[in-house]
Design a protein around this motif. Structure first.
Motif, PDB file in Angstrom:
ATOM      1  N   ILE A  46      36.930  32.686  43.267  1.00  0.00           N
ATOM      2  CA  ILE A  46      37.992  32.584  42.273  1.00  0.00           C
ATOM      3  C   ILE A  46      37.418  32.747  40.866  1.00  0.00           C
ATOM      4  O   ILE A  46      37.809  33.643  40.113  1.00  0.00           O
ATOM      5  CB  ILE A  46      38.721  31.231  42.388  1.00  0.00           C
ATOM      6  N   HIS A  47      36.526  31.828  40.495  1.00  0.00           N
ATOM      7  CA  HIS A  47      35.828  31.879  39.204  1.00  0.00           C
ATOM      8  C   HIS A  47      34.419  31.353  39.402  1.00  0.00           C
ATOM      9  O   HIS A  47      34.144  30.621  40.356  1.00  0.00           O
ATOM     10  CB  HIS A  47      36.526  30.998  38.154  1.00  0.00           C
ATOM     11  N   TYR A  48      33.542  31.710  38.474  1.00  0.00           N
ATOM     12  CA  TYR A  48      32.208  31.161  38.504  1.00  0.00           C
ATOM     13  C   TYR A  48      31.668  31.047  37.082  1.00  0.00           C
ATOM     14  O   TYR A  48      32.291  31.538  36.129  1.00  0.00           O
ATOM     15  CB  TYR A  48      31.271  31.972  39.397  1.00  0.00           C
ATOM     16  N   SER A  49      30.537  30.404  36.968  1.00  0.00           N
ATOM     17  CA  SER A  49      29.976  30.117  35.648  1.00  0.00           C
ATOM     18  C   SER A  49      28.463  30.048  35.758  1.00  0.00           C
ATOM     19  O   SER A  49      27.929  29.564  36.759  1.00  0.00           O
ATOM     20  CB  SER A  49      30.524  28.783  35.141  1.00  0.00           C
ATOM     21  N   TYR A  50      27.789  30.509  34.725  1.00  0.00           N
ATOM     22  CA  TYR A  50      26.326  30.363  34.722  1.00  0.00           C
ATOM     23  C   TYR A  50      25.838  29.407  33.653  1.00  0.00           C
ATOM     24  O   TYR A  50      24.659  29.428  33.279  1.00  0.00           O
ATOM     25  CB  TYR A  50      25.604  31.714  34.660  1.00  0.00           C
ATOM     26  N   GLY A  51      26.713  28.566  33.166  1.00  0.00           N
ATOM     27  CA  GLY A  51      26.276  27.518  32.249  1.00  0.00           C
ATOM     28  C   GLY A  51      27.455  26.895  31.544  1.00  0.00           C
ATOM     29  O   GLY A  51      28.576  27.414  31.577  1.00  0.00           O
ATOM     30  N   ASN A  54      30.442  28.736  29.788  1.00  0.00           N
ATOM     31  CA  ASN A  54      30.537  30.108  30.293  1.00  0.00           C
ATOM     32  C   ASN A  54      31.520  30.186  31.451  1.00  0.00           C
ATOM     33  O   ASN A  54      31.550  29.299  32.306  1.00  0.00           O
ATOM     34  CB  ASN A  54      29.179  30.610  30.759  1.00  0.00           C
ATOM     35  N   LEU A  55      32.302  31.247  31.494  1.00  0.00           N
ATOM     36  CA  LEU A  55      33.240  31.470  32.586  1.00  0.00           C
ATOM     37  C   LEU A  55      33.245  32.936  32.950  1.00  0.00           C
ATOM     38  O   LEU A  55      33.227  33.802  32.062  1.00  0.00           O
ATOM     39  CB  LEU A  55      34.653  31.056  32.188  1.00  0.00           C
ATOM     40  N   GLN A  56      33.274  33.190  34.245  1.00  0.00           N
ATOM     41  CA  GLN A  56      33.335  34.554  34.751  1.00  0.00           C
ATOM     42  C   GLN A  56      34.460  34.650  35.771  1.00  0.00           C
ATOM     43  O   GLN A  56      34.705  33.712  36.536  1.00  0.00           O
ATOM     44  CB  GLN A  56      32.015  34.951  35.415  1.00  0.00           C
ATOM     45  N   ALA A  66      39.512  28.088  34.980  1.00  0.00           N
ATOM     46  CA  ALA A  66      38.363  27.222  35.230  1.00  0.00           C
ATOM     47  C   ALA A  66      37.746  26.790  33.916  1.00  0.00           C
ATOM     48  O   ALA A  66      37.855  27.485  32.898  1.00  0.00           O
ATOM     49  CB  ALA A  66      37.334  27.943  36.094  1.00  0.00           C
ATOM     50  N   THR A  67      37.099  25.637  33.959  1.00  0.00           N
ATOM     51  CA  THR A  67      36.435  25.097  32.769  1.00  0.00           C
ATOM     52  C   THR A  67      35.101  24.515  33.174  1.00  0.00           C
ATOM     53  O   THR A  67      35.043  23.684  34.096  1.00  0.00           O
ATOM     54  CB  THR A  67      37.296  24.000  32.105  1.00  0.00           C
TER      55      THR A  67
END
Lengths: 113, 109
Positions: A46-51, A54-56, A66-67
């Protein structure tokens, strides 16, 4: 011990309701992910983040926000929930080295009536 | 985008039988992982195996990279092997996995 903890474990809401799913990891991982699991589809990102901050966008982002507030905490928000979002949701974390498998939480089962 | 096909979709074994689960993918995989999911529960990693053969206990994973396929062999199955097995691929160095639909395995006494 490395862990990914999701809350709540189960949630029932009505169509149009707002839902927040929470995930905390204690693995010092940079990456965090939200997946949904549906019969016949496996897990879909669905969503991901690398920090923190950050949102992808993943593969099935529509209807989700997403948060990532800290390195440890990643939230999935459903505004105006719909029955199509009834699913089993998994959070996962991983570090930046790609041969390490992500660690998964135990899942949150969401029903939208 | 990357597609991952697993077969069979489901499988029922008598305890003690062997199983072969297949994973085929549409483009080059720099990462390939097999996961096991407890019924209704979390996923746990079984193998990281982008190429070659790896063993752990009664499980063997074999990946033939240039043929874009991987298999998971379970020998002498036990009822505790029941659950869903997923193959997941990443086609770049970034940590984004694409999952297959899974194989649901049921081992009966």
């Amino acid at each position: 011990e490395a862990a990914v903890t999701q809350s709540p474990r189960n949630k029932v809401t009505v169509t149009g309701g707002n839902v927040t799913l929470s995930c905390r990891q204690t693995n010092s991982h940079n990456y965090m992910y939200w997946y949904r699991q549906d019969t016949g589809h496996g897990l879909r990102l669905i969503h991901y983040s690398y920090g923190a901050g950050n949102l992808q966008i993943g593969d099935v982002p529509d209807g989700y926000k997403a948060t990532r507030t800290t390195q440890e905490d990643f939230f999935l928000l459903l505004k105006l929930a719909s029955p199509s979002q009834t699913s089993l949701y998994f959070c996962a974390s991983s570090d930046e080295y790609n041969n390490q498998a992500p660690l998964f939480g135990e899942g949150t089962r969401l029903s939208v009536l | 985008g990357q597609q991952v096909q697993q077969s069979p979709a489901s499988l029922v074994l008598q305890e003690g039988e062997n199983a072969e689960l297949q994973c085929n993918f549409s483009s080059t995989a720099t990462r390939l992982q097999w996961f096991y999911q407890h019924p209704g529960g979390r996923l746990v990693s079984l193998f990281y195996n982008p190429s070659g053969t790896k063993h752990t206990g009664r499980l063997t994973s074999t990946t033939v990279t240039n043929e874009r396929r991987s298999s998971l062999h379970i020998s002498s199955s036990q009822t505790t092997d029941s659950g869903t097995y997923f193959c997941a691929i990443a086609s770049s160095s970034f940590s984004k996995l694409v999952f297959g639909q899974g194989t649901s395995l049921s081992v009966v006494p």
